[in-house]
Design an enzyme around this catalytic site. Structure first.
Site, short mmCIF file in Angstrom:
data_model
loop_
_atom_site.label_atom_id
_atom_site.label_comp_id
_atom_site.label_asym_id
_atom_site.label_seq_id
_atom_site.Cartn_x
_atom_site.Cartn_y
_atom_site.Cartn_z
N PRO A 1 2.72 4.66 -0.54
CA PRO A 1 2.48 5.52 0.62
C PRO A 1 1.02 5.61 1.06
O PRO A 1 0.69 6.40 1.93
CB PRO A 1 2.97 6.87 0.14
CG PRO A 1 2.69 6.87 -1.33
CD PRO A 1 2.91 5.45 -1.78
N GLY A 2 0.14 4.83 0.44
CA GLY A 2 -1.23 4.74 0.92
C GLY A 2 -2.29 5.42 0.09
O GLY A 2 -3.44 5.53 0.53
N ASP B 1 -1.41 -3.78 -5.92
CA ASP B 1 -0.61 -2.88 -6.75
C ASP B 1 0.85 -3.24 -6.46
O ASP B 1 1.44 -2.75 -5.50
CB ASP B 1 -0.90 -1.43 -6.41
CG ASP B 1 -0.16 -0.48 -7.34
OD1 ASP B 1 -0.44 -0.50 -8.55
OD2 ASP B 1 0.71 0.28 -6.86
N ALA C 1 0.77 -1.24 0.00
CA ALA C 1 0.00 0.00 0.00
C ALA C 1 0.81 1.29 0.00
O ALA C 1 0.30 2.33 -0.43
CB ALA C 1 -0.94 0.01 1.21
N CYS D 1 2.65 0.03 -12.20
CA CYS D 1 2.96 1.29 -12.87
C CYS D 1 4.01 1.05 -13.95
O CYS D 1 4.98 1.79 -14.07
CB CYS D 1 3.41 2.36 -11.88
SG CYS D 1 4.86 1.93 -10.90
N LYS E 1 -4.07 4.62 -2.70
CA LYS E 1 -5.27 3.85 -3.06
C LYS E 1 -6.08 3.48 -1.82
O LYS E 1 -7.31 3.51 -1.83
CB LYS E 1 -4.87 2.59 -3.83
CG LYS E 1 -4.16 2.87 -5.14
CD LYS E 1 -3.68 1.60 -5.79
CE LYS E 1 -2.75 1.88 -6.94
NZ LYS E 1 -1.48 2.53 -6.49
#
Length: 430
Positions: free
Chosen positions: A263-264, A329, A261, A382, A266
């Site tokens: 830096p958070g 992710d 996650a 990404c 999403k």
């Protein structure tokens, strides 16, 4: 230190010692925060630009110097690189000033015996820069490598996977300036006041064409200086990343696990969509990353989210079939964000990309078991490599037939989005 000496020190740290550029640039600009904004902008542009254009710059240096770049003293080659960047890509700096400053800096740093070499190479490039012979498209790999400053293995990969036209499109979009994107997180009734307070600071907000709560920004010294930062009215997040949570189809009161996650972004987006209901658990590997998530949770003020340290490759039996939605992710090569993290292209190679793809499969194998029957798994990266995206999604669907792929989308880099891949899977009931 003057501006160019700071840039030289930063390039030595990034290109010779392998430190990530965004960390070096951030730390130096914070340390020299007293500098005026034009100086900061010059330092940032020349440092980032020299890294981005390194392959092109080295080609030019090798064309105009009897000593190849690889044989030069590390300080001299980086001094020449930052100077050639100014000669080729910055009209605002006179060529004579570039050459003179480089010669002075070589002497200051103990290389008086090489001042003549530095002066000769730079003045030769300044005199002949419009006549330099670059590779043409009869050798597309060499041509695109030099033209777009991309490693040859990466050019070969994209040509094989995407073809000539899409490869050129990807590389051309990566050359463009990519504005920072903000996700507005505050109450709807405060949005107009917030936009006015931002505009009052000479910062331009432009609504993103994809999402009504996403804004492209131009201007401002730092994100932290934008009105509303401390109050948690916005966060920095690319719109392609927002689309992962948007596409998950949250309705309220769900349990969402985000297994990688930090830096958070999403996870916090999900907490906002859930609007105080349900629970979001944001996990990551190290305490440092988890603490970063906690800091963002604290700033944003959400209560339906918690941060937990957990290795995504290790199966957590307590989480089996608990998640309504799982966001994976996963760690990737980052080839979709090269416009923002330009040094990644020099750190990756075919072997490390294959290692990353294997890690993604290992994580998917473990975390897919957390999804409830009829639950949703969002797989995203990404990057824009088929190995890490379409091929891994296909492998997952074949190995885990209990999951049906509902849809997938490859987003290529543009001036309004990062390169990103998203696949949505539904776990069918027993």
């Amino acid at each position: 230190m003057n501006e160019r000496e700071l840039i030289l020190e930063m390039l030595m740290e990034i290109l010779e010692r392998g430190t990530y550029s965004h960390l070096v640039i951030r730390n130096v600009l914070n340390k020299y925060d007293y500098l005026k904004q034009p100086s900061k902008a010059f330092i940032k542009r020349v440092t980032e630009g020299t890294i981005e254009k390194q392959i092109t710059i080295d080609y030019v240096l090798n064309s105009c110097s009897k000593t190849p770049v690889s044989k030069m003293k590390p300080l001299i080659r980086n001094l020449l690189r930052l100077s050639v960047y100014q000669l080729l890509f910055m009209d605002s700096v006179p060529d004579s000033a570039v050459c003179n400053e480089a010669v002075k800096l070589a002497g200051k740093r103990g290389f008086r015996n090489l001042q003549g070499f530095v002066n000769g190479v730079l003045r030769n490039i300044a005199r002949t820069k419009t006549q330099i012979a670059y590779p043409d498209e009869t050798d597309p790999v060499k041509c695109y490598s030099v033209r777009y400053s991309m490693p040859e293995w990466l050019v070969t990969l994209f040509l094989e996977e995407r073809g000539v036209e899409i490869t050129k499109q990807i590389f051309e979009e990566m050359q463009k300036v990519h504005p920072v994107v903000l996700r507005y997180c505050g109450p709807e009734e405060k949005k107009e006041d917030w936009k006015q307070s931002v505009a009052a600071q000479q910062i331009t907000l432009r609504q993103h064409p994809y999402l009504s709560y996403a804004y492209l920004i131009e201007g401002g010294e730092s994100v932290q200086s934008i009105p509303g930062y401390e109050e948690g009215l916005f966060t920095v997040q690319d719109v392609s990343s927002m689309l992962v949570t948007e596409a998950a189809g949250l309705l309220g009161d769900e349990l969402l696990l985000d297994v990688c996650a930090a830096p958070g972004g999403k996870a916090l987006h999900a907490a906002q969509i859930l609007n105080g209901t349900g629970m979001v658990e944001a996990r990551d590997l190290t305490e440092m990353k988890v603490e970063l998530i906690r800091e963002n949770i604290s700033r944003m003020g959400f209560e339906n989210i918690r941060a937990v340290q957990q290795n995504a490759t290790c199966f957590d039996a307590d989480s089996e079939e608990k998640a309504d939605v799982l966001i994976a992710d996963l760690p990737c090569s980052g080839l979709g964000v090269l416009a923002k993290k330009t040094d990644l292209k020099y750190k990756m190679n075919p072997e490390t990309e294959n290692e990353v793809a294997a890690l993604q499969r290992e994580i998917l194998d473990a975390v897919c078991r957390y999804v409830k029957p009829e639950g949703t798994l969002m797989y995203s990266t990404c990057t824009i490599s088929r190995t890490e995206n379409e091929e891994n999604a296909g492998w997952f669907a074949e190995k885990h037939p209990e999951f049906d792929m509902e849809w997938e989308k490859q987003i290529f880099p543009s001036d309004i989005t990062d390169g990103f891949y998203i696949a949505k899977f539904i776990r069918r009931g027993r």
